[in-house]
Design a protein around this motif. Structure first.
Motif: not given
Ligand code: ZN
Length: 621
Positions: A230-236, A288-289
């Protein structure tokens, strides 16, 4: 969970794999076939088969590695093997299995058989970059945890079938690995993969699950980044930043490219950190942070650490995976395989991991100096640096760095930190002696040309020879002091010549000379480390003691510093502790706090010659 649009992407290239077999028309007669299936994710079990053609009538011997290259500790992966049995292609043959030692099995057949198959399960519940993990959310394995080596047949080509899980809940799982895919299988799918030999087979970790994925090309190499968890990463943004690092490093090393494709297998967790290098991939674990969040413009401290980790492991694609210590050319996977050179392979990689971020334009000089200061702080303040040379630290990694205890900081130096310090000192020496003509960069590239491409193992003397050729003078004294002695290197003087001021922040606060264990639910101030010669040690206080009170006032992990701050250096205090279940009282004379960090700053108004050296080192992108 953020799902990127790239999810639908498909890998654009299919790798044609050629066996190094001199008779490619008959690869099946020599290939060892492996099959792995995530058979019972609920019980963390992979089922594995290994089939060999034309088994010897005298028996075949199978062994599982006791350690994984890159992580220097005997881990005894064989302890996770269950339900081992064997059969041949003929059900009438009787087959005997004998366990020869902790990780080795001998299998004999009653009659000459065409094939011999061993089957076993591996319990996979180690969520680290070093082992294997399987549950209902995903699977991950290193070959060294799951695939048996057939002794004497290590050079045979290997064929691997990665079978899909049967559970309906896992129907969307895919596969990410740098292993070449066989023509019959689509990239990222379950199916057939190939490896040139056993060492190749175990050097491509495999991730399976519903990971996010992006791809990019940099420096002529096709890259894939699979992100599990689970993550909330800015993949671009992650893609943009990694692309810069990879492009800079591939240009840095020059031709030929070490690999045509490269895979980052990353697992994001609430807490965790680690990375392990492989020949065409890396396995990373991060919080994840640590990943950049959407909307973030700056590079947070956590993200900087993640980029440093990715940069570090990527640099290993050249340094340690291809440029290797002589002792690693023919690895002994069943026993410790020591080398005195980890200061080069881990230390120099540590020097270049952050430097790559500066050179590729992701961070500025000030940020770089704060990263370098942290590394130097560890190398210049750990008490153990005065007890152990960095060559000895490398050799003893197996029993020291990988087996830390309460005495480690008193007696050991990190070959990462001290090795990075040696790299910095050598870089500045070469730059100064050659009047800016050469640098450590040239040394790295010569190592690549002379040892990486050729596969010729590196001895310490090779580094001396190459460095001296670049510096144009003998560096025997430098290398002896830096690698085999424990005296601090005169790095402050050297940095001054490059316009950098090194200082150790001083503190007036009195000190006990201890480190506490990480906070626990009990809120007790338990001592993890007692520094050699510190106030606590002189008074007789020991690691594992629990601090109770200073002059009658209760001590907790959170109030220790403020309690001590009410006293001065030289004051005597009464300290009550529990040792095991016994109450004890000590009289302690407080000492000055020894520095544990160092600061690097820009010198004011440096001379023109200093400025020139400084710019060539740090601002010549
Ligand atoms: Zn490393």
């Amino acid at each position: 969970m953020f799902r990127a649009a790239m999810l639908a992407c498909h890998h654009k290239f299919i790798i044609k794999f050629t066996f190094p077999d001199p008779m490619p028309t008959q690869p099946d007669t020599t290939a060892i076939r492996y099959r792995i299936e995530p058979s019972t994710p609920e019980a963390h079990l992979f089922s594995i088969e290994c089939t060999i053609p034309q088994p010897s009538p005298d028996g075949e011997t199978f062994a599982l590695p006791a350690w994984i290259p890159g992580s220097y500790l005997i881990r005894d992966f064989a302890r996770h093997i269950e339900s081992f049995f064997a059969h041949t292609d003929n059900a009438k043959h009787s087959v005997t299995v004998e366990k020869l030692n902790k990780d080795t099995w001998q299998v004999k057949t009653s009659k000459t058989a065409r094939t011999l198959t061993v089957r076993y399960n591996v319990y996979a519940n180690d969520l680290s970059v070093r082992g294997a993990h399987l549950d209902t959310t995903h699977g991950f394995f290193n070959g060294s945890s799951v695939f048996l080596r057939v002794i004497g047949r290590e050079d045979s080509p290997c064929k691997l079938e990665i079978a899909p899980p049967k559970s309906e809940n896992c129907r969307n799982w895919r596969v990410a690995t740098s292993l070449p895919v066989a023509p019959s299988t689509q990239p990222l799918n379950f199916g057939h993969y190939t490896a040139s030999d056993y060492n190749d087979l175990i050097d491509h970790p495999v991730e399976m699950g519903e990971f996010d994925l992006f791809e990019f090309k940099a420096g002529g190499i096709d890259h894939r980044f699979a992100l599990t968890g689970r993550h909330h990463a800015d993949l671009p943004r992650l893609k943009r930043d990694l692309k810069k690092i990879c492009a800079w490093q591939t240009t840095f090393w020059g031709k030929p490219l070490p690999t045509k494709n490269y895979t980052f297998l990353t697992t994001a967790l609430g807490d965790g950190y680690g990375g392990l290098e492989h020949r065409a991939s890396t396995a990373l674990i991060c919080r994840r942070d640590d990943l950049p969040k959407r909307g973030d413009k700056n590079i947070s401290k956590q993200y900087l650490q993640f980029l440093g980790l990715a940069s570090h492991e990527y640099f290993h694609t050249w340094l340690v995976k291809r440029i290797k210590p002589a002792e690693f050319i023919d690895l002994d996977l069943q026993h410790e395989n020591p080398t005195e050179l980890l200061w080069l392979f881990e230390g120099f990689t540590s020097y270049y991991d952050d430097l790559s971020l500066l050179r590729c334009g992701l961070i500025d000089v000030e940020t770089y100096l704060s990263c370098l200061g942290k590394t130097l702080g560890r190398a210049l303040t750990t008490p153990g640096r005065l007890q152990q040379s960095v060559a000895a630290a490398s050799f003893d990694a197996w029993i020291k760095l990988y087996k830390p205890d309460e005495n480690t900081t008193n007696t050991s130096v990190s070959y990462y930190a001290k090795g990075a310090l040696v790299a910095l000192a050598l870089d500045l020496h070469i730059r100064e002696s050659s009047a800016g003509k050469h640098s450590l960069d040239d040394l790295m590239r010569r190592l690549w040309q002379e040892h990486g491409i050729t596969g010729k193992g590196v001895h310490e003397a090779d580094v001396h020879r190459l460095a001296e050729a670049l510096a144009g003078k003998s560096l025997a004294k430098f290398f002896h002091q830096a690698l085999h002695e424990t005296k601090d290197l005169p790095i402050r003087k050297l940095l001054a010549k490059f316009g950098i001021k090194l200082t150790f922040p001083e503190s007036d606060a009195p000190s006990l000379g201890i480190e506490l264990s990480p906070a626990n639910g009990l809120n007790e101030a338990k001592i993890a480390v007692v520094q050699n010669g510190g106030a606590a040690q002189l008074a007789g206080i020991s690691a594992h003691d629990v601090l109770l009170a200073i002059n009658g006032l209760r001590v907790t992990p959170s109030n220790l510093d403020s309690l001590l701050a009410t006293y001065a250096v030289g004051d005597k205090i009464a300290l009550h502790v529990f040792r095991r279940d016994e109450l004890m009282r000590f009289s302690v004379q407080l000492q000055a706090t020894a520095p544990t960090t160092c600061l690097l700053s820009l010198a004011s108004q440096p001379a023109t010659s200093v400025k020139k050296r400084h710019n060539a080192w740090l601002r010549n992108n």
